[in-house]
Every structure is written in C-alpha cells, then in structure tokens.
Design a protein around this motif. Structure first.
Motif, PDB file in Angstrom:
ATOM      1  N   GLU A 194       0.818  -1.160   0.066  1.00 58.99           N
ATOM      2  CA  GLU A 194       0.131  -0.105   0.201  1.00 58.99           C
ATOM      3  C   GLU A 194       0.871   1.106   0.044  1.00 58.99           C
ATOM      4  OE1 GLU A 194      -3.631   2.182   2.363  1.00 58.99           O
ATOM      5  OE2 GLU A 194      -2.406   0.621   3.555  1.00 58.99           O
ATOM      6  N   ARG A 368      -7.313  -2.941   6.120  1.00 55.75           N
ATOM      7  CA  ARG A 368      -7.348  -3.516   4.867  1.00 55.75           C
ATOM      8  C   ARG A 368      -7.393  -4.584   4.817  1.00 55.75           C
ATOM      9  NH1 ARG A 368      -4.105   0.213   7.025  1.00 55.75           N
ATOM     10  NH2 ARG A 368      -2.343  -0.859   6.476  1.00 55.75           N
ATOM     11  N   MET A 383      -3.846 -11.518  -7.918  1.00 53.21           N
ATOM     12  CA  MET A 383      -4.213 -10.455  -7.026  1.00 53.21           C
ATOM     13  C   MET A 383      -5.697 -10.734  -6.448  1.00 53.21           C
ATOM     14  SD  MET A 383      -3.995  -6.463  -8.125  1.00 53.21           S
ATOM     15  CE  MET A 383      -5.351  -6.398  -9.210  1.00 53.21           C
ATOM     16  N   GLY A 386      -7.532  -5.077  -4.691  1.00 52.82           N
ATOM     17  CA  GLY A 386      -6.852  -3.776  -5.286  1.00 52.82           C
ATOM     18  C   GLY A 386      -7.412  -2.676  -5.227  1.00 52.82           C
ATOM     19  N   LEU A 388      -7.458   1.688  -6.068  1.00 54.03           N
ATOM     20  CA  LEU A 388      -6.814   2.862  -6.465  1.00 54.03           C
ATOM     21  C   LEU A 388      -7.992   4.270  -6.234  1.00 54.03           C
ATOM     22  CD1 LEU A 388      -4.589   4.565  -7.940  1.00 54.03           C
ATOM     23  CD2 LEU A 388      -5.784   3.828 -10.195  1.00 54.03           C
ATOM     24  N   GLU A 423      -2.888   3.552  -3.375  1.00 52.61           N
ATOM     25  CA  GLU A 423      -2.707   2.531  -4.149  1.00 52.61           C
ATOM     26  C   GLU A 423      -2.628   1.317  -3.046  1.00 52.61           C
ATOM     27  OE1 GLU A 423       0.002   2.934  -7.069  1.00 52.61           O
ATOM     28  OE2 GLU A 423      -0.502   4.594  -7.880  1.00 52.61           O
ATOM     29  N   VAL A 425      -2.627  -3.331  -3.096  1.00 45.10           N
ATOM     30  CA  VAL A 425      -2.819  -4.477  -3.783  1.00 45.10           C
ATOM     31  C   VAL A 425      -2.467  -5.649  -2.928  1.00 45.10           C
ATOM     32  CG1 VAL A 425      -1.584  -5.881  -5.696  1.00 45.10           C
ATOM     33  CG2 VAL A 425      -1.882  -3.368  -5.975  1.00 45.10           C
ATOM     34  N   ILE A 427      -1.806  -9.614  -3.047  1.00 40.96           N
ATOM     35  CA  ILE A 427      -1.419 -10.833  -3.980  1.00 40.96           C
ATOM     36  C   ILE A 427      -1.103 -12.089  -3.157  1.00 40.96           C
ATOM     37  CG2 ILE A 427       0.183 -11.768  -5.573  1.00 40.96           C
ATOM     38  CD1 ILE A 427       0.608  -8.801  -6.300  1.00 40.96           C
TER      39      ILE A 427
END
Length: 516
Positions: A194, A368, A383, A386, A388, A423, A425, A427
């Motif tokens: 992040e 998160r 992923m 996500g 944005l 941002e 993500v 994974i």
C-alpha cells in the motif's frame, strides 16, 4: 435347503459317506481352496467376507460335519455339497449373500458373507502393477466397489478409479476413500502493498485595517486569523509619536507580513503560504503453512481493550485484535491444484475516528482486509484485492462582496487545495511444500547475532554484531509435480540446497518463504 437334499444333488456322494458323516471330524478349522487352476483369489478380504469371481467356485472344508445348510440368495451364489465336511460355493452374478452351515444340536459349523464380483482377482494385480508405490484394497459390496488404502499423490486416486472402472464395467459404481501416504502441506505467501500520497497547498490572507485619523472612533476590517495588532505610540508629553505594527506567528510554514498607512488608514496584512507533501508505504508479507483441509491462523500485532457498559453501572472489557493477520484453509485437489479460502488483514491504530468515553480515549483502527475463495496451482499468483483511490479537495474562503472584487479581492479570500492518492494491492501465492530433513538446514534471522562489547559500543557506535548474511534465509522447498499429470502452474521442483543458486540466476522470480 437340507443336507439330505444337497447330498442327493451330489452324484459322487454315497450312502457309506452318509453313515460315516457323524464320525468325520477335521482337526483344522474351516478353510477354502481354489476349485481349479488359476483361481488365486484370497478367500477373505480381511473382514471375514469370502470373495469369489463370477463364474468361479471355491471349496470350503468344515471343522466338523454339518446337518443343515442355508443360502440367503441362491441367485447370487449357489452351493454344492461334496461331503458332510466339504462344500463348493460358486458365484453366479455380482452381489452379496450369506451362507451358513449348522451341525447336530444347532451348533454353527460355518458362516460367511459371500461377495461375488467381476474380475476381483484382476483388480488387485492390476493396481499393484500400475501403482507399485500405493497400497490399494478393492472391496465389492452391494453392486459397488470401495477403494481404500494409501496413495503417493492426489492424482493417483483418480487414476485408480479409472482403471478399476475399466475392469468391472460401467454398470458398477466406484467409491474412493483413498488417502495420501504423506499429508500434503500448503505454504501461502501473501503480499499486501500500500502507498499513500498526500499533497496539501494553502494560501491564507489575513487583513487588519483601522482608521488612523479618527481620535474617538476606530474603524477596522479583519479577515482570516488575527494578523497582529496596530498600536499608537506617544511620547512623554502624550503627543503622537508614530504607529507600531505587531505580527502574530503564522499558522503555515511561511508568513509574509505587510503593514503601513494607505488612504489615511492603518493596514496590517499577513499572507500564510503552506505546502506539504507526504508519502507512506506499507508492505506486509505474512507466510503460513497448513495441512490440506485444515485451517491455519496467523497474527503479528496485539489487542486493544475496549470498555463496554453493562448493567448496574458495571464496565466490562472486550479486546480487539490489530496488526497483520492471516487465516486460510487450503484443499489440495486430485489434479494437484489448490483450493483456498483465504482472509488476509492489515490493521493499525489511528487517532482519526477515535472516541472518548468517560474520559477514556479509544483509538480507531484503519483496516485493509480481503476474504475470498479461489483455485490456483502450486507457484501461481493472483491479485485478490486492489484499490486505487484519488480524491481532490479545493476550497475557497472569502469575505462576501469584497472577495469578488478584481485585484483587490484577493486580499479578502484564502484558498486551500488537498489531494490524496491511495494504491493498495493484495497478492497471494500458494506452494505445495515438504519439510527439510534436518533442523540444521534452516537458517534463522538470529544466526550470528551477538551483543556489542564496550569498545564497539563506545568507540564505534555499534549496537551488536550483524547476522550471518552468507547463510541463505529459510525457503520452503516445493514438492515435485504429481505423477501422471503436470502441475497446473508448470513449476519445476526445487531440490533442497539449490534455492540459493536459483535465486541468484533469477532475481525476479518470486520464491516462497522468507526473503533474504
């Protein structure tokens, strides 16, 4: 069916044998023998049941003479009596029935469950030839075949079902209860990255105005914060000696102040200029290994107490976890792929959104989190979450009417600009792994650590000796692909000891476990 009727059906039975039947006592227990060459089917499957192929017979020797014989279903298996202590059981069609023989006084001489099936002896030989490393037992029961035992890889279970189905035909149902000899273990690598970027720019205009010529009346206009003060100076005789302008410290990074007399008025102005840039990067990389079908949890953080009001003025405490947590349940499928139920979470304490109850401040949590179910091959990455986010805020504060005047209106308004970018993500990468052969093969982060002595701490400013960087960090070793079908991820096996050389050749290739 009585013994007399069975003996009449046997052409080789004589009256002399009937007369001697009560005197014939066999010293050995009941045993079975093949009725012809090539019939090597075991008499029992280990549970007391007698297994016979369709169209084959088995000779049973009784421990003592029998007087009565009973067959539950003679359409599945039939019986022919050779003597009071010997009888033939032959299979007619697939199924299961019961055969019982009793002697004088009703004592049970022989009782067995007879299972008739197609190619029962061939199934065992075929499975031993096709899968020599597996131990599979095929048990027929009520028109189906149950496969039990252990196999070397998950793909062997589906292969065993296909081979058995080809031998017994499509009309027979196959049920598999095979288990892997070595339990499959799954290592899950989760990366939560992040980046938060913020940009704030503010321009504030602060104005203070007062009539300089009026002796009894003071007129002023103020905008924004208190820019300062305008003081009249007098001499010892009390006569006007000038004006003093005093500025207050600015609230922003930079403050430009201006004071003087314009059009007979004292004017004091301060312009606040501020600009701030911020960037916060967060990377969480939890790793956890679990057995196939089991749930594993991981938490690196803590718990905060939250007071809760209960009856009669009592207060109870509830704890809320925070930090880096991971919970997942892997299931290794028959083709080597991995089904995952995964729930990663990264949370931290924050003063934004905190509340105060009875004088106690309770912080808020920024979280998160993602929770999903998916299917991957060993070494494959996906992923699962996500974000944005890009928010902009532009605000203007002004004095009515005066702030709209051209040129001079800028002295009566302030503006602020704010932009936030986030941002995020998440994974995940699962690996089929196997343990190392010796604990000494695993390098720990504390290897080579030692406290600094007085000379190193005082003269060199060292806090302690560093770890041994020449030893590779612990990296789980992947298991080879299952036999008969390649892994969905097409990942080659990594033998132990070659992980360091492989990472040196391919730095960009993700590896499970801890990074160096």
């Amino acid at each position: 069916m009585s013994l007399r009727s069975l003996l009449l059906r046997a052409p080789r039975t004589s009256a002399f044998v009937l007369m001697l039947a009560p005197l014939l006592l066999a010293p050995s227990p009941a045993r079975s023998a093949p009725s012809g060459p090539g019939d090597s089917t075991p008499a029992s499957d280990g549970s007391g049941a007698l297994e016979i192929n369709t169209g084959r017979a088995r000779l049973i020797t009784l421990p003592r003479p029998m007087t009565d014989l009973f067959v539950a279903d003679d359409s599945i298996a039939d019986v022919q009596v050779r003597s009071p202590t010997q009888l033939y059981i032959f299979g007619k069609k697939p199924g299961e029935t019961t055969v019982s023989a009793t002697g004088r006084g009703g004592a049970v001489v022989y009782a067995a469950t007879v299972r008739i099936g197609n190619n029962l002896d061939s199934i065992g030989r075929m499975l031993r030839l096709a899968m020599p490393e597996a131990q599979i037992v095929a048990t027929p029961m009520n028109g189906l075949i149950l496969l039990t035992g252990t196999i070397a890889a998950p793909d062997d279970a589906a292969e065993a079902e296909r081979l058995v189905q080809a031998y017994v035909g499509k009309d027979t149902r196959i049920i598999s209860r095979l288990k892997t000899a070595t339990p499959l273990q799954v290592n899950l690598q989760v990366r939560i990255a992040e980046v938060n970027r913020s940009f704030v720019k503010q321009i504030g205009v602060n104005l203070l105005n007062r009539d300089a010529n009026s002796s009894g009346f003071v007129f002023g206009i103020a905008s924004g914060r208190n820019a300062g003060s305008i003081d009249k100076l007098t001499d010892a005789a009390g006569l006007p000696a000038g004006t003093r302008y005093t500025f207050n410290p600015g609230t922003q990074r930079t403050t430009l102040g201006l004071g003087g007399r314009v059009l007979g008025m004292d004017l004091l102005s301060a312009i606040d200029l501020g600009e701030s840039l911020g960037q916060v990067a967060t990377l969480a990389n939890p790793n956890l290994t679990a057995l196939s079908g089991e749930t594993a949890t991981f938490l690196a953080g803590g718990e905060i107490p939250i007071p809760l009001a209960s009856g009669f003025g009592a207060v109870s405490v509830e704890y809320k976890q925070y930090g880096v947590s991971l919970a997942y349940t892997p299931t290794v499928l028959s083709d080597g792929r991995i089904s995952l139920r995964v729930r990663p979470e990264v949370s931290q304490l924050s003063s934004v959104g905190s509340v105060t109850i009875s004088g106690t401040s309770i912080p808020a949590l920024t979280t998160r989190r993602a929770e999903t179910t998916l299917e991957l091959g060993s070494g494959q990455s996906m992923m699962i979450g996500g974000l944005l986010s890009n928010s902009r805020d532009n605000s203007i504060e002004k004095t009515p009417w005066l702030g709209d005047l051209p040129l001079i209106g800028s002295l009566f308004r302030s503006n602020a600009f704010k932009r936030n970018e986030t941002e995020l993500v998440i994974i995940i990468t699962p690996y089929l792994v196997k343990p190392v052969n010796s604990p000494s093969e695993i390098a720990l982060p504390t290897d080579g650590m030692r406290p600094a002595n007085d000379a190193e701490r005082v003269l060199l400013g060292r806090m302690g000796g560093g770890g041994d960087t020449s030893t590779p960090r612990p990296v789980p070793t992947m298991t080879p692909p299952v036999q008969g079908r390649p892994m969905a991820a097409e990942v080659a096996p990594v033998p132990h000891g070659a992980a360091t050389a492989l990472s040196a050749k391919k730095k960009n290739m993700p590896t499970p476990g801890f990074s160096e």
